[in-house]
Design a protein around this motif. Structure first.
Motif, PDB file in Angstrom:
ATOM      1  N   TYR A  36      48.138  35.605  30.001  1.00  0.00           N
ATOM      2  CA  TYR A  36      48.678  36.327  29.177  1.00  0.00           C
ATOM      3  C   TYR A  36      50.459  36.044  28.704  1.00  0.00           C
ATOM      4  N   TYR A  79      37.474  42.007  30.525  1.00  0.00           N
ATOM      5  CA  TYR A  79      36.594  41.428  28.896  1.00  0.00           C
ATOM      6  C   TYR A  79      35.214  41.282  29.468  1.00  0.00           C
ATOM      7  N   ASP A  80      35.311  41.181  28.150  1.00  0.00           N
ATOM      8  CA  ASP A  80      33.523  40.931  27.885  1.00  0.00           C
ATOM      9  C   ASP A  80      32.470  40.297  29.069  1.00  0.00           C
ATOM     10  N   GLN A 115      36.681  43.574  36.462  1.00  0.00           N
ATOM     11  CA  GLN A 115      37.176  43.567  35.703  1.00  0.00           C
ATOM     12  C   GLN A 115      35.738  43.208  33.568  1.00  0.00           C
ATOM     13  N   THR A 116      34.309  43.686  34.207  1.00  0.00           N
ATOM     14  CA  THR A 116      33.539  43.635  33.511  1.00  0.00           C
ATOM     15  C   THR A 116      32.600  44.529  33.079  1.00  0.00           C
ATOM     16  N   GLU A 137      43.410  36.350  34.479  1.00  0.00           N
ATOM     17  CA  GLU A 137      43.766  34.738  33.050  1.00  0.00           C
ATOM     18  C   GLU A 137      45.285  34.948  32.365  1.00  0.00           C
TER      19      GLU A 137
END
Lengths: 124, 124
Positions: free
Chosen positions: B111, A111-112, B37-38, B109
């Motif tokens: 989904y 993710y950003d 993740q980032t 997260e």
């Protein structure tokens, strides 16, 4: 205590080789597989075997880290499909015979980063 | 071997209480915090303290599971902000003195489940 490190390595090694008899041998007949992100649950060894056999894509798994204790353990893996890599994290619970009774499975996606912390972080 | 279970509980207990001196006492001066993740990384205790002190939101943490071994450990937590709950998974590495030298942090997260496995899963 059974060797939970070896059991987790067997789980992933047999899955990687599509050795479904070997994979089944790591599981309790009553195993519960839980995906908290989708709120899905697969109950029982037979269904869980089918779930994995039918899982689409030419996926390959490399273990990055395994941590275990008396109750169970966790594996952080790199799962590759073609050129794409994703992290997967599986928490395992074992019975006294060293069979897997529960798997809580996480697939954290990229993710950003939120703004406001650029002064503290480096990107890679 | 230091008590890695207690060290991880201290990390989360002090964070929950915003006891930043106590939080700092769990960390090596050279701690590296990594968010795969980032693709963000925070290097050093001072920056990592600031990163946590400045983290926005009235967040609260409840530990769901801790697994440790000689090299480190992992904590699965429920992080609540208001009425929203998210899972967080932190892998810790320790030095010989029991201080945290590395944190690999995941935030999986929710989904939507992919189609095709409805015959195998239950939703909850």
């Amino acid at each position: 205590m059974a060797d939970h490190v070896q059991a987790i390595r067997d789980y992933w090694d047999t899955a990687e080789r599509r050795d479904w008899d070997g994979f089944a041998a790591t599981l309790s007949p009553d195993v519960v597989y839980d995906l908290p992100q989708t709120r899905e649950r697969v109950i029982g060894r037979d269904r869980y075997l089918t779930f994995n056999r039918e899982y689409p894509g030419d996926w390959h798994v490399a273990i990055r880290r395994v941590v275990t204790d008396d109750a169970g353990g966790v594996a952080w893996t790199d799962v590759r499909v073609g050129d794409e890599h994703v992290n997967a994290i599986h928490f395992f619970t074992f019975d006294d015979a060293g069979l897997i009774t529960r798997v809580d499975d996480f697939w954290p996606e990229p993710y950003d980063p939120p703004p406001g912390r650029e002064h503290l972080v480096e990107r890679y």
